[in-house]
Design a protein around this motif. Structure first.
Motif, PDB file in Angstrom:
ATOM      1  N   SER A  50      12.139 -29.841  38.443  1.00 58.00           N
ATOM      2  CA  SER A  50      13.368 -29.291  39.012  1.00 58.00           C
ATOM      3  C   SER A  50      13.156 -29.072  40.502  1.00 58.00           C
ATOM      4  O   SER A  50      12.022 -29.046  41.005  1.00 58.00           O
ATOM      5  CB  SER A  50      13.736 -27.967  38.339  1.00 58.00           C
ATOM      6  OG  SER A  50      12.795 -26.959  38.677  1.00 58.00           O
ATOM      7  N   ARG A  51      14.252 -28.899  41.209  1.00 50.68           N
ATOM      8  CA  ARG A  51      14.163 -28.639  42.655  1.00 50.68           C
ATOM      9  C   ARG A  51      13.434 -27.325  42.911  1.00 50.68           C
ATOM     10  O   ARG A  51      12.625 -27.228  43.839  1.00 50.68           O
ATOM     11  CB  ARG A  51      15.557 -28.612  43.264  1.00 50.68           C
ATOM     12  CG  ARG A  51      15.553 -28.487  44.783  1.00 50.68           C
ATOM     13  CD  ARG A  51      16.931 -28.689  45.377  1.00 50.68           C
ATOM     14  NE  ARG A  51      16.901 -28.536  46.832  1.00 50.68           N
ATOM     15  CZ  ARG A  51      16.546 -29.484  47.689  1.00 50.68           C
ATOM     16  NH1 ARG A  51      16.179 -30.672  47.217  1.00 50.68           N
ATOM     17  NH2 ARG A  51      16.552 -29.270  48.992  1.00 50.68           N
ATOM     18  N   GLN A  52      13.683 -26.308  42.072  1.00 50.97           N
ATOM     19  CA  GLN A  52      13.040 -25.022  42.277  1.00 50.97           C
ATOM     20  C   GLN A  52      11.535 -25.109  42.049  1.00 50.97           C
ATOM     21  O   GLN A  52      10.745 -24.548  42.820  1.00 50.97           O
ATOM     22  CB  GLN A  52      13.643 -23.969  41.350  1.00 50.97           C
ATOM     23  CG  GLN A  52      13.070 -22.572  41.550  1.00 50.97           C
ATOM     24  CD  GLN A  52      13.267 -22.053  42.962  1.00 50.97           C
ATOM     25  OE1 GLN A  52      14.375 -22.078  43.493  1.00 50.97           O
ATOM     26  NE2 GLN A  52      12.187 -21.588  43.592  1.00 50.97           N
ATOM     27  N   ARG A  53      11.117 -25.823  41.006  1.00 53.81           N
ATOM     28  CA  ARG A  53       9.675 -25.967  40.756  1.00 53.81           C
ATOM     29  C   ARG A  53       8.999 -26.724  41.887  1.00 53.81           C
ATOM     30  O   ARG A  53       7.877 -26.394  42.286  1.00 53.81           O
ATOM     31  CB  ARG A  53       9.455 -26.698  39.428  1.00 53.81           C
ATOM     32  CG  ARG A  53       9.750 -25.860  38.194  1.00 53.81           C
ATOM     33  CD  ARG A  53       9.308 -26.572  36.942  1.00 53.81           C
ATOM     34  NE  ARG A  53       9.535 -25.760  35.756  1.00 53.81           N
ATOM     35  CZ  ARG A  53       9.159 -26.102  34.534  1.00 53.81           C
ATOM     36  NH1 ARG A  53       8.532 -27.249  34.336  1.00 53.81           N
ATOM     37  NH2 ARG A  53       9.399 -25.314  33.502  1.00 53.81           N
ATOM     38  N   THR A  54       9.680 -27.754  42.387  1.00 53.89           N
ATOM     39  CA  THR A  54       9.114 -28.510  43.498  1.00 53.89           C
ATOM     40  C   THR A  54       9.041 -27.646  44.746  1.00 53.89           C
ATOM     41  O   THR A  54       8.081 -27.700  45.516  1.00 53.89           O
ATOM     42  CB  THR A  54       9.969 -29.763  43.759  1.00 53.89           C
ATOM     43  OG1 THR A  54      10.137 -30.488  42.539  1.00 53.89           O
ATOM     44  CG2 THR A  54       9.298 -30.661  44.783  1.00 53.89           C
ATOM     45  N   SER A  58       9.141 -34.415  51.652  1.00 51.95           N
ATOM     46  CA  SER A  58       9.608 -35.182  50.494  1.00 51.95           C
ATOM     47  C   SER A  58       8.545 -35.126  49.401  1.00 51.95           C
ATOM     48  O   SER A  58       7.346 -35.242  49.671  1.00 51.95           O
ATOM     49  CB  SER A  58       9.863 -36.641  50.878  1.00 51.95           C
ATOM     50  OG  SER A  58      10.842 -36.737  51.892  1.00 51.95           O
ATOM     51  N   ALA A  59       9.004 -34.941  48.181  1.00 49.93           N
ATOM     52  CA  ALA A  59       8.094 -34.900  47.035  1.00 49.93           C
ATOM     53  C   ALA A  59       8.791 -35.556  45.852  1.00 49.93           C
ATOM     54  O   ALA A  59       9.951 -35.253  45.570  1.00 49.93           O
ATOM     55  CB  ALA A  59       7.709 -33.462  46.699  1.00 49.93           C
ATOM     56  N   ASP A  60       8.086 -36.461  45.184  1.00 47.72           N
ATOM     57  CA  ASP A  60       8.678 -37.107  44.016  1.00 47.72           C
ATOM     58  C   ASP A  60       7.892 -36.735  42.764  1.00 47.72           C
ATOM     59  O   ASP A  60       6.697 -36.457  42.817  1.00 47.72           O
ATOM     60  CB  ASP A  60       8.737 -38.626  44.172  1.00 47.72           C
ATOM     61  CG  ASP A  60       7.358 -39.251  44.299  1.00 47.72           C
ATOM     62  OD1 ASP A  60       6.432 -38.542  44.732  1.00 47.72           O
ATOM     63  OD2 ASP A  60       7.209 -40.430  43.962  1.00 47.72           O
ATOM     64  N   CYS A  61       8.607 -36.698  41.643  1.00 49.22           N
ATOM     65  CA  CYS A  61       7.982 -36.375  40.370  1.00 49.22           C
ATOM     66  C   CYS A  61       7.301 -37.627  39.828  1.00 49.22           C
ATOM     67  O   CYS A  61       7.929 -38.686  39.715  1.00 49.22           O
ATOM     68  CB  CYS A  61       9.041 -35.868  39.381  1.00 49.22           C
ATOM     69  SG  CYS A  61       8.390 -35.578  37.723  1.00 49.22           S
ATOM     70  N   GLN A  62       6.036 -37.501  39.486  1.00 48.69           N
ATOM     71  CA  GLN A  62       5.306 -38.653  38.963  1.00 48.69           C
ATOM     72  C   GLN A  62       5.787 -39.069  37.588  1.00 48.69           C
ATOM     73  O   GLN A  62       5.610 -40.216  37.182  1.00 48.69           O
ATOM     74  CB  GLN A  62       3.806 -38.345  38.921  1.00 48.69           C
ATOM     75  CG  GLN A  62       3.183 -38.148  40.296  1.00 48.69           C
ATOM     76  CD  GLN A  62       1.693 -37.903  40.215  1.00 48.69           C
ATOM     77  OE1 GLN A  62       1.194 -37.293  39.280  1.00 48.69           O
ATOM     78  NE2 GLN A  62       0.967 -38.398  41.197  1.00 48.69           N
ATOM     79  N   PHE A  63       6.401 -38.156  36.854  1.00 53.61           N
ATOM     80  CA  PHE A  63       6.852 -38.466  35.498  1.00 53.61           C
ATOM     81  C   PHE A  63       8.180 -39.219  35.480  1.00 53.61           C
ATOM     82  O   PHE A  63       8.376 -40.134  34.688  1.00 53.61           O
ATOM     83  CB  PHE A  63       6.986 -37.183  34.668  1.00 53.61           C
ATOM     84  CG  PHE A  63       5.679 -36.556  34.312  1.00 53.61           C
ATOM     85  CD1 PHE A  63       4.986 -36.945  33.179  1.00 53.61           C
ATOM     86  CD2 PHE A  63       5.140 -35.559  35.109  1.00 53.61           C
ATOM     87  CE1 PHE A  63       3.778 -36.360  32.845  1.00 53.61           C
ATOM     88  CE2 PHE A  63       3.932 -34.964  34.779  1.00 53.61           C
ATOM     89  CZ  PHE A  63       3.246 -35.366  33.643  1.00 53.61           C
ATOM     90  N   CYS A  64       9.130 -38.802  36.326  1.00 55.90           N
ATOM     91  CA  CYS A  64      10.476 -39.381  36.256  1.00 55.90           C
ATOM     92  C   CYS A  64      10.928 -40.027  37.556  1.00 55.90           C
ATOM     93  O   CYS A  64      12.031 -40.582  37.617  1.00 55.90           O
ATOM     94  CB  CYS A  64      11.491 -38.321  35.828  1.00 55.90           C
ATOM     95  SG  CYS A  64      11.802 -37.050  37.087  1.00 55.90           S
ATOM     96  N   ALA A  65      10.109 -39.929  38.612  1.00 60.16           N
ATOM     97  CA  ALA A  65      10.394 -40.542  39.916  1.00 60.16           C
ATOM     98  C   ALA A  65      11.547 -39.874  40.658  1.00 60.16           C
ATOM     99  O   ALA A  65      12.048 -40.406  41.648  1.00 60.16           O
ATOM    100  CB  ALA A  65      10.670 -42.047  39.774  1.00 60.16           C
ATOM    101  N   GLU A  66      11.991 -38.699  40.214  1.00 53.87           N
ATOM    102  CA  GLU A  66      13.025 -37.956  40.937  1.00 53.87           C
ATOM    103  C   GLU A  66      12.475 -37.523  42.297  1.00 53.87           C
ATOM    104  O   GLU A  66      11.359 -37.011  42.396  1.00 53.87           O
ATOM    105  CB  GLU A  66      13.452 -36.731  40.140  1.00 53.87           C
ATOM    106  CG  GLU A  66      14.534 -35.910  40.794  1.00 53.87           C
ATOM    107  CD  GLU A  66      15.893 -36.562  40.735  1.00 53.87           C
ATOM    108  OE1 GLU A  66      16.722 -36.246  41.597  1.00 53.87           O
ATOM    109  OE2 GLU A  66      16.121 -37.393  39.824  1.00 53.87           O
ATOM    110  N   LEU A  67      13.251 -37.781  43.361  1.00 54.67           N
ATOM    111  CA  LEU A  67      12.818 -37.455  44.714  1.00 54.67           C
ATOM    112  C   LEU A  67      13.506 -36.186  45.198  1.00 54.67           C
ATOM    113  O   LEU A  67      14.731 -36.071  45.136  1.00 54.67           O
ATOM    114  CB  LEU A  67      13.139 -38.609  45.665  1.00 54.67           C
ATOM    115  CG  LEU A  67      12.759 -38.399  47.142  1.00 54.67           C
ATOM    116  CD1 LEU A  67      11.252 -38.274  47.290  1.00 54.67           C
ATOM    117  CD2 LEU A  67      13.300 -39.539  47.996  1.00 54.67           C
TER     118      LEU A  67
END
Length: 289
Positions: free
Chosen positions: A234-238, A261-270
Protein backbone atom coordinates in the motif's frame (compact mmCIF):
# COMPACT_ATOMS: atom_id res chain seq x y z
CA UNK A 1 -9.26 -27.15 -18.98
CA UNK A 2 -11.33 -24.27 -17.65
CA UNK A 3 -9.77 -21.62 -15.41
CA UNK A 4 -9.72 -22.99 -11.85
CA UNK A 5 -8.26 -21.22 -8.81
CA UNK A 6 -9.43 -23.06 -5.74
CA UNK A 7 -8.62 -25.38 -2.88
CA UNK A 8 -10.92 -28.15 -1.75
CA UNK A 9 -10.78 -30.30 1.37
CA UNK A 10 -11.90 -33.91 1.60
CA UNK A 11 -11.99 -36.75 4.11
CA UNK A 12 -12.57 -40.48 4.09
CA UNK A 13 -15.63 -41.67 5.99
CA UNK A 14 -14.99 -43.74 9.13
CA UNK A 15 -11.26 -43.06 9.07
CA UNK A 16 -8.90 -40.54 10.68
CA UNK A 17 -7.48 -39.40 7.33
CA UNK A 18 -8.12 -35.99 5.78
CA UNK A 19 -6.80 -34.26 2.70
CA UNK A 20 -6.87 -31.25 0.41
CA UNK A 21 -6.26 -30.54 -3.25
CA UNK A 22 -5.33 -27.19 -4.81
CA UNK A 23 -5.28 -26.19 -8.47
CA UNK A 24 -4.38 -22.70 -9.66
CA UNK A 25 -4.30 -21.18 -13.14
CA UNK A 26 -4.80 -17.40 -13.29
CA UNK A 27 -3.72 -16.79 -9.69
CA UNK A 28 -0.44 -18.57 -10.41
CA UNK A 29 0.11 -16.86 -13.77
CA UNK A 30 -0.33 -13.46 -12.09
CA UNK A 31 2.64 -14.33 -9.88
CA UNK A 32 5.09 -15.76 -12.42
CA UNK A 33 4.32 -13.13 -15.09
CA UNK A 34 5.93 -10.39 -12.97
CA UNK A 35 9.46 -11.53 -13.89
CA UNK A 36 11.17 -13.61 -16.57
CA UNK A 37 12.11 -16.58 -14.39
CA UNK A 38 14.48 -19.35 -15.48
CA UNK A 39 12.50 -22.58 -15.90
CA UNK A 40 13.72 -24.46 -12.79
CA UNK A 41 13.15 -21.39 -10.59
CA UNK A 42 9.72 -20.79 -12.08
CA UNK A 43 8.80 -24.43 -11.49
CA UNK A 44 9.93 -24.29 -7.86
CA UNK A 45 8.04 -21.02 -7.35
CA UNK A 46 4.94 -22.80 -8.67
CA UNK A 47 5.40 -25.62 -6.18
CA UNK A 48 5.80 -23.04 -3.40
CA UNK A 49 2.56 -21.33 -4.44
CA UNK A 50 0.72 -24.66 -4.33
CA UNK A 51 2.39 -25.51 -1.02
CA UNK A 52 1.48 -22.23 0.73
CA UNK A 53 -2.11 -22.72 -0.43
CA UNK A 54 -2.23 -26.17 1.19
CA UNK A 55 -0.51 -24.94 4.35
CA UNK A 56 -2.87 -21.97 4.65
CA UNK A 57 -5.86 -24.30 4.53
CA UNK A 58 -4.43 -26.35 7.38
CA UNK A 59 -3.13 -23.56 9.63
CA UNK A 60 -6.22 -21.71 10.84
CA UNK A 61 -5.18 -18.15 11.70
CA UNK A 62 -6.51 -14.66 11.11
CA UNK A 63 -3.41 -13.31 9.49
CA UNK A 64 -0.66 -14.16 7.03
CA UNK A 65 1.19 -17.43 6.49
CA UNK A 66 4.45 -17.35 4.55
CA UNK A 67 6.79 -19.99 3.18
CA UNK A 68 10.33 -18.85 2.42
CA UNK A 69 13.56 -20.50 1.42
CA UNK A 70 17.14 -19.28 1.49
CA UNK A 71 20.25 -21.00 0.24
CA UNK A 72 23.68 -20.76 -1.31
CA UNK A 73 22.89 -22.32 -4.68
CA UNK A 74 21.56 -20.73 -7.86
CA UNK A 75 18.54 -19.41 -5.96
CA UNK A 76 19.12 -16.69 -3.38
CA UNK A 77 15.66 -16.48 -1.85
CA UNK A 78 12.06 -17.39 -2.65
CA UNK A 79 8.95 -16.43 -0.74
CA UNK A 80 5.22 -17.04 -1.02
CA UNK A 81 2.45 -15.68 1.20
CA UNK A 82 -1.25 -16.29 1.71
CA UNK A 83 -3.60 -14.31 3.94
CA UNK A 84 -6.92 -15.16 5.61
CA UNK A 85 -8.81 -14.17 2.44
CA UNK A 86 -6.89 -16.64 0.26
CA UNK A 87 -4.88 -13.86 -1.41
CA UNK A 88 -1.63 -15.23 -2.79
CA UNK A 89 1.62 -13.56 -3.75
CA UNK A 90 5.17 -14.78 -4.34
CA UNK A 91 8.59 -13.88 -5.69
CA UNK A 92 11.98 -15.47 -6.32
CA UNK A 93 15.39 -13.79 -6.50
CA UNK A 94 18.58 -15.13 -8.04
CA UNK A 95 21.84 -13.85 -9.51
CA UNK A 96 20.54 -12.68 -12.87
CA UNK A 97 24.10 -12.39 -14.20
CA UNK A 98 24.55 -16.14 -13.77
CA UNK A 99 23.16 -18.55 -16.35
CA UNK A 100 20.79 -21.01 -14.71
CA UNK A 101 20.79 -24.53 -16.23
CA UNK A 102 17.51 -25.88 -17.61
CA UNK A 103 17.49 -28.81 -15.18
CA UNK A 104 18.34 -28.36 -11.50
CA UNK A 105 17.49 -30.33 -8.38
CA UNK A 106 16.17 -28.71 -5.22
CA UNK A 107 19.55 -29.17 -3.51
CA UNK A 108 21.34 -27.51 -6.44
CA UNK A 109 18.95 -24.58 -6.33
CA UNK A 110 19.23 -24.29 -2.53
CA UNK A 111 22.66 -25.59 -1.62
CA UNK A 112 22.92 -25.68 2.17
CA UNK A 113 19.52 -24.06 2.35
CA UNK A 114 16.53 -24.14 4.67
CA UNK A 115 12.81 -23.44 4.68
CA UNK A 116 11.12 -20.94 6.98
CA UNK A 117 7.41 -21.24 7.73
CA UNK A 118 6.16 -18.05 9.40
CA UNK A 119 2.75 -17.71 11.05
CA UNK A 120 1.84 -14.02 11.55
CA UNK A 121 -1.57 -13.63 13.23
CA UNK A 122 -3.13 -10.18 13.39
CA UNK A 123 -3.29 -10.61 17.14
CA UNK A 124 -0.81 -12.63 19.13
CA UNK A 125 2.75 -13.76 18.78
CA UNK A 126 4.45 -14.60 15.51
CA UNK A 127 5.78 -18.13 15.14
CA UNK A 128 8.52 -19.49 12.88
CA UNK A 129 9.38 -23.05 12.01
CA UNK A 130 12.68 -23.83 10.26
CA UNK A 131 13.36 -26.97 8.23
CA UNK A 132 16.70 -27.86 6.69
CA UNK A 133 16.58 -28.75 3.01
CA UNK A 134 17.51 -32.41 3.26
CA UNK A 135 15.03 -34.02 0.88
CA UNK A 136 15.17 -34.16 -2.89
CA UNK A 137 11.88 -32.27 -3.30
CA UNK A 138 9.93 -29.49 -1.62
CA UNK A 139 7.21 -32.03 -0.85
CA UNK A 140 9.65 -34.13 1.21
CA UNK A 141 10.77 -31.04 3.14
CA UNK A 142 7.17 -30.17 3.98
CA UNK A 143 6.46 -33.73 5.11
CA UNK A 144 9.42 -33.41 7.47
CA UNK A 145 8.06 -30.10 8.77
CA UNK A 146 4.65 -31.60 9.56
CA UNK A 147 6.23 -34.54 11.35
CA UNK A 148 8.50 -32.28 13.42
CA UNK A 149 5.95 -29.59 14.28
CA UNK A 150 2.74 -31.57 14.61
CA UNK A 151 3.90 -35.18 14.96
CA UNK A 152 1.27 -36.07 12.36
CA UNK A 153 2.12 -38.36 9.43
CA UNK A 154 1.57 -36.32 6.26
CA UNK A 155 2.19 -36.76 2.56
CA UNK A 156 2.45 -34.02 -0.06
CA UNK A 157 2.50 -34.06 -3.86
CA UNK A 158 3.29 -30.86 -5.82
CA UNK A 159 3.58 -29.99 -9.50
CA UNK A 160 3.89 -26.89 -11.69
CA UNK A 161 4.37 -25.94 -15.32
CA UNK A 162 4.30 -22.64 -17.18
CA UNK A 163 0.53 -22.20 -16.89
CA UNK A 164 -0.65 -23.77 -13.64
CA UNK A 165 0.37 -25.34 -10.35
CA UNK A 166 -1.30 -27.94 -8.18
CA UNK A 167 -0.92 -30.01 -5.07
CA UNK A 168 -2.38 -32.89 -3.10
CA UNK A 169 -2.15 -33.33 0.68
CA UNK A 170 -2.99 -36.24 2.98
CA UNK A 171 -2.71 -36.32 6.78
CA UNK A 172 -3.48 -38.90 9.44
CA UNK A 173 -5.09 -37.28 12.47
CA UNK A 174 -4.33 -38.46 16.03
CA UNK A 175 -7.98 -39.18 16.95
CA UNK A 176 -8.63 -42.84 16.22
CA UNK A 177 -11.82 -42.95 14.17
CA UNK A 178 -11.03 -45.81 11.85
CA UNK A 179 -13.67 -48.47 11.62
CA UNK A 180 -12.83 -51.96 12.79
CA UNK A 181 -10.95 -53.96 10.22
CA UNK A 182 -9.70 -50.87 8.34
CA UNK A 183 -6.50 -50.16 10.25
CA UNK A 184 -4.53 -50.06 6.99
CA UNK A 185 -6.50 -47.08 5.61
CA UNK A 186 -3.55 -44.68 5.83
CA UNK A 187 -1.18 -47.02 4.01
CA UNK A 188 -3.81 -47.75 1.38
CA UNK A 189 -4.69 -44.09 0.74
CA UNK A 190 -1.06 -42.95 0.50
CA UNK A 191 -0.15 -45.88 -1.75
CA UNK A 192 -2.95 -44.95 -4.15
CA UNK A 193 -2.00 -41.27 -4.07
CA UNK A 194 1.61 -42.18 -4.90
CA UNK A 195 0.43 -43.26 -8.35
CA UNK A 196 -0.66 -39.72 -9.25
CA UNK A 197 1.22 -38.08 -12.13
CA UNK A 198 2.17 -34.43 -12.54
CA UNK A 199 -0.16 -34.25 -15.53
CA UNK A 200 -3.09 -35.44 -13.42
CA UNK A 201 -2.27 -32.99 -10.64
CA UNK A 202 -2.29 -30.14 -13.16
CA UNK A 203 -5.08 -31.13 -15.52
CA UNK A 204 -7.80 -33.07 -13.68
CA UNK A 205 -10.54 -31.42 -11.64
CA UNK A 206 -10.57 -32.35 -7.96
CA UNK A 207 -13.64 -34.54 -8.45
CA UNK A 208 -12.02 -36.39 -11.36
CA UNK A 209 -8.69 -36.72 -9.58
CA UNK A 210 -10.22 -38.18 -6.41
CA UNK A 211 -12.39 -40.52 -8.47
CA UNK A 212 -9.30 -41.70 -10.35
CA UNK A 213 -7.48 -42.40 -7.09
CA UNK A 214 -10.28 -43.44 -4.72
CA UNK A 215 -13.30 -44.62 -6.70
CA UNK A 216 -13.64 -47.63 -4.36
CA UNK A 217 -13.46 -45.51 -1.18
CA UNK A 218 -16.05 -43.39 0.65
CA UNK A 219 -14.75 -39.87 0.03
CA UNK A 220 -16.49 -36.83 1.50
CA UNK A 221 -15.80 -33.66 -0.51
CA UNK A 222 -16.27 -30.22 1.09
CA UNK A 223 -17.04 -26.89 -0.54
CA UNK A 224 -14.21 -25.43 -2.58
CA UNK A 225 -12.67 -22.08 -1.59
CA UNK A 226 -11.60 -19.60 -4.25
CA UNK A 227 -8.00 -18.35 -4.27
CA UNK A 228 -6.59 -15.37 -6.10
CA UNK A 229 -3.53 -13.22 -6.55
CA UNK A 230 -3.52 -10.29 -4.14
CA UNK A 231 -0.77 -8.04 -2.84
CA UNK A 232 -0.69 -6.48 0.62
CA UNK A 233 1.43 -3.51 -0.41
CA UNK A 234 0.00 0.00 0.00
CA UNK A 235 1.05 3.62 -0.33
CA UNK A 236 1.08 3.98 3.46
CA UNK A 237 3.32 0.94 3.98
CA UNK A 238 5.68 2.20 1.30
CA UNK A 239 5.69 5.62 2.93
CA UNK A 240 6.60 3.99 6.24
CA UNK A 241 9.51 2.26 4.49
CA UNK A 242 10.66 5.60 3.10
CA UNK A 243 10.49 7.08 6.61
CA UNK A 244 12.73 4.30 7.89
CA UNK A 245 15.54 5.60 5.68
CA UNK A 246 16.02 8.55 8.02
CA UNK A 247 15.52 12.27 7.53
CA UNK A 248 18.93 13.09 6.03
CA UNK A 249 18.83 10.35 3.42
CA UNK A 250 15.26 11.24 2.43
CA UNK A 251 16.26 14.88 1.97
CA UNK A 252 19.32 13.90 -0.04
CA UNK A 253 17.33 11.71 -2.42
CA UNK A 254 14.74 14.44 -2.89
CA UNK A 255 17.48 16.99 -3.52
CA UNK A 256 19.17 14.78 -6.15
CA UNK A 257 16.13 13.27 -7.85
CA UNK A 258 13.23 15.53 -6.97
CA UNK A 259 11.16 12.55 -5.88
CA UNK A 260 11.40 9.11 -4.29
CA UNK A 261 10.13 6.17 -6.32
CA UNK A 262 9.60 2.69 -4.93
CA UNK A 263 8.02 -0.31 -6.61
CA UNK A 264 6.62 -3.45 -5.04
CA UNK A 265 8.61 -6.52 -6.01
CA UNK A 266 5.52 -8.72 -5.71
CA UNK A 267 3.04 -6.81 -7.89
CA UNK A 268 5.19 -4.13 -9.61
CA UNK A 269 2.98 -1.30 -8.27
CA UNK A 270 4.97 1.95 -8.43
CA UNK A 271 4.68 4.50 -5.62
CA UNK A 272 6.08 8.01 -6.16
CA UNK A 273 6.59 10.58 -3.39
CA UNK A 274 7.46 14.23 -3.93
CA UNK A 275 8.70 16.76 -1.38
CA UNK A 276 5.13 17.96 -0.88
CA UNK A 277 3.97 14.38 -0.26
CA UNK A 278 6.60 14.02 2.46
CA UNK A 279 6.43 17.49 4.02
CA UNK A 280 4.80 16.41 7.28
CA UNK A 281 6.91 13.25 7.32
CA UNK A 282 10.11 15.25 7.04
CA UNK A 283 8.94 17.42 9.89
CA UNK A 284 8.32 14.35 12.06
CA UNK A 285 11.68 12.93 11.10
CA UNK A 286 13.44 16.18 11.89
CA UNK A 287 12.03 16.18 15.37
CA UNK A 288 13.18 12.62 16.04
CA UNK A 289 16.48 12.78 14.19
Amino acid sequence: MTNINEIQRFSFDNTNVRGARVLLNEAYQNIISRKDYPKPIESLLGEFVAAISLLRDIVKIDGVLSLQCKGNGFLQTLMTECDENQNLRGIAQWDENQKVPEQLSLKELLEGGYLIITISPKKGQRYQGIVEVVGDTLAECLEQYFYQSEQLPSRVWLAANDTQCGGLFLQRLPAEQAKEGDEDAWDRFTHLASTVTNEELLELSTVDLLHRLYHEEDVRLYDAKAMQFGCSCSRQRTRDAVASLGAEEVRQILSEQGKISADCQFCAELYVFTKDDLADLLGDLKQTH
